[in-house]
Design an enzyme around this catalytic site. Structure first.
Site, mmCIF file in Angstrom:
data_model
loop_
_atom_site.group_PDB
_atom_site.id
_atom_site.type_symbol
_atom_site.label_atom_id
_atom_site.label_comp_id
_atom_site.label_asym_id
_atom_site.label_seq_id
_atom_site.Cartn_x
_atom_site.Cartn_y
_atom_site.Cartn_z
ATOM 1 N N HIS A 242 0.863 -1.185 0.000
ATOM 2 C CA HIS A 242 0.000 0.000 0.000
ATOM 3 C C HIS A 242 0.897 1.231 0.000
ATOM 4 O O HIS A 242 1.861 1.288 0.747
ATOM 5 C CB HIS A 242 -0.879 -0.012 1.260
ATOM 6 N N CYS A 280 -3.740 2.391 -4.598
ATOM 7 C CA CYS A 280 -4.644 3.231 -3.795
ATOM 8 C C CYS A 280 -4.687 4.610 -4.439
ATOM 9 O O CYS A 280 -3.759 5.419 -4.281
ATOM 10 C CB CYS A 280 -4.151 3.312 -2.350
ATOM 11 N N HIS A 307 -7.832 0.294 -4.451
ATOM 12 C CA HIS A 307 -8.602 1.146 -3.528
ATOM 13 C C HIS A 307 -9.042 2.367 -4.319
ATOM 14 O O HIS A 307 -8.182 3.087 -4.839
ATOM 15 C CB HIS A 307 -7.702 1.678 -2.402
ATOM 16 N N ASP A 354 -12.615 2.985 -1.162
ATOM 17 C CA ASP A 354 -11.776 3.269 -0.003
ATOM 18 C C ASP A 354 -12.418 4.409 0.774
ATOM 19 O O ASP A 354 -12.500 5.522 0.284
ATOM 20 C CB ASP A 354 -10.384 3.660 -0.509
ATOM 21 N N HIS A 355 -12.871 4.103 1.927
ATOM 22 C CA HIS A 355 -13.528 5.082 2.803
ATOM 23 C C HIS A 355 -14.833 5.590 2.173
ATOM 24 O O HIS A 355 -15.145 5.279 1.030
ATOM 25 C CB HIS A 355 -12.632 6.286 3.116
ATOM 26 N N TYR A 371 -15.014 4.195 7.586
ATOM 27 C CA TYR A 371 -15.571 2.879 7.217
ATOM 28 C C TYR A 371 -17.032 2.699 7.643
ATOM 29 O O TYR A 371 -17.415 1.649 8.136
ATOM 30 C CB TYR A 371 -14.691 1.769 7.794
HETATM 31 C C1 DNO Z 1 -6.602 3.027 5.366
HETATM 32 C C2 DNO Z 1 -5.973 1.904 4.687
HETATM 33 C C3 DNO Z 1 -4.626 1.540 5.268
HETATM 34 C C4 DNO Z 1 -4.108 0.282 4.623
HETATM 35 C C5 DNO Z 1 -2.735 -0.142 5.071
HETATM 36 C C6 DNO Z 1 -2.267 -1.338 4.311
HETATM 37 O O1 DNO Z 1 -7.774 3.217 5.272
HETATM 38 O O2 DNO Z 1 -5.909 2.109 3.344
HETATM 39 O O3 DNO Z 1 -4.763 1.332 6.635
HETATM 40 O O4 DNO Z 1 -4.953 -0.752 4.967
HETATM 41 O O5 DNO Z 1 -1.827 0.868 4.915
HETATM 42 O O6 DNO Z 1 -1.257 -1.985 4.993
#
Ligand code: DNO
Length: 401
Positions: A242, A280, A307, A354-355, A371
């Site tokens: 990530h 991401c 993500h 993501d979020h 989340y």
């Molecule tokens: C946050 C996530 C991070 C991700 C880590 C992966 O929302 O994208 O916490 O899970 O960095 O190791």
């Protein structure tokens, strides 16, 4: 005629923090998920994930008619990151966890190599114009904390004069409760971080990383991968890193996965097929010099997990998380580039929104920051609609030729 979804569409998933997550697996399923992204958060960082524990979680997910698509995260112990004496035992544990996951057929494993803190935000309740609540990163807050609360010795050289002045003004207005709230948000750990610190401890650990320095720290990541990738290759696991969130140094800590050049260096140093990327979009988007579409094209072969989140960049490097389809990212072009990869490789990449903002009933409930159920459901629905539109229009255009 029965219309079914094109097979090359990304696999819709969401993150689930396990049985204590206020958002249930049933909620995820109703939101349209086929897969679940989860981790064994109850196991301390560095310990082996046993086959029994992995199978148990897998069964819980499968009982809701979804699959455990991706591990997020199998955390890398701090001692591996700093190569503290005796860290080799954690490498062995990591390899064993990978073998155990593969034995249970869970084969995409996310991790990060951010020192100390996983992702960082300074405001978990940023109210948007429509009343929804978003997450925000405020550089003035970071400087306030760094210079005045943490009192990191060389902090002042890391910020422009204007930021320092604003931080001094902000600090002068902070009472004890304000200071405590800022500390809590910054060092107490966001969901998934697994680590939390007191301010004193945090400062000590930062100094350890400063001694290591950027080049050595890059090498630590390479050596970690050189140790674990052969096992991952052997058992068919893709390890996906990530990116740094945010993708620049904060508190003087080294950053190693922030730019296209970082990725080029990483994949050149460790070319093993298991050395992969969690793309991401939100994290990379914070740097205006990251061209997301070009990055997807260049590293397409290495992307095994996606993500999707949008951000709105602000002055001084600050940003907030915007609606999934609006913000600094041209989400249409990003999703289009991802659909090309899926089609070329004939894979359905697991993707999670993501979020999401806290909206509607989310606002009355507690959930892990970023989340909540309905905000993510909205994000997933929008992203899937966008993707279907792209895939179907592309198919029509080909048919018409
Ligand atoms: C946050 C996530 C991070 C991700 C880590 C992966 O929302 O994208 O916490 O899970 O960095 O190791």
């Amino acid at each position: 005629m029965i219309v079914s979804l094109p097979p090359s569409m990304m696999e819709p998933t969401m993150r689930w923090f396990g049985p204590k997550d206020p958002v249930s697996l049933r909620d995820l399923r109703q939101a349209g998920c086929a897969g679940v992204v989860t981790a064994l958060h109850h196991i301390a960082n560095g310990e082996v994930w046993s086959i029994a524990d992995i199978s148990q979680r897998k069964t819980v997910v499968e009982n809701e008619s979804m699959r455990w698509s991706v591990v997020e995260s199998l955390p890398v112990h701090e001692d591996i990151k700093t190569q503290r004496q005796g860290y080799e035992k954690y490498l062995e544990n990591y390899k064993q966890s990978l073998r155990n996951l593969a034995a249970c057929d869970v084969k995409i494993v996310t991790y990060n190599f951010m020192p100390l803190l996983d992702w960082t935000r300074t405001d978990l309740s940023y109210v948007m114009a429509d009343g929804g609540v978003a997450l925000r990163f405020d550089m003035i807050d970071v400087a306030t904390y760094d210079v005045h609360i943490l009192q990191r010795p060389t902090a002042a050289v890391d910020y422009p004069e204007e930021v320092l002045q604003r931080a001094a003004t902000r600090f002068a207005k902070l009472d004890r409760a304000g200071i405590a709230a800022l500390e809590k948000t910054i060092v107490a750990g966001l969901p998934g971080s697994e680590e939390s610190f007191s301010t004193g401890e945090f400062l000590q650990r930062i100094l350890t990383y400063q001694k290591i320095g950027l080049q050595n720290y890059k090498q630590h990541l390479v050596e970690f991968l050189q140790a674990v990738c052969p096992v991952a290759d052997e058992v068919g696991v893709k390890l996906v890193i990530h990116p740094d969130d945010p993708p620049f140094s904060i508190y003087g800590l080294p950053r190693v996965v922030s730019t296209a050049q970082d990725l080029r260096d990483l994949f050149a140093a460790v070319p093993n097929p298991s050395n992969g990327l969690c793309f991401c979009a939100g994290s990379f988007s914070i740097r205006p010099d990251n061209n997301l579409v070009e990055m997807i094209k260049e590293f397409g072969e290495r992307i095994h997990f996606v993500h999707l989140r949008n951000t709105q960049r602000e002055a001084y490097g600050s940003f907030h998380e915007s609606q999934h389809l609006q913000g600094s990212i041209d989400m249409f072009s990003v999703v289009e580039a991802l659909t090309h990869i899926s089609a070329q490789r004939g894979v359905s990449l697991p993707m999670r929104p993501d979020h999401g903002h806290q909206i509607l009933d989310d606002l009355k409930k507690s959930s892990n920051p970023g989340y909540s159920a309905i905000g993510r459901l909205k994000g997933l629905a929008e992203l899937r609609g966008l993707e279907l539109g792209i895939v179907r229009s592309a198919a029509r255009a080909t048919e018409a030729q």
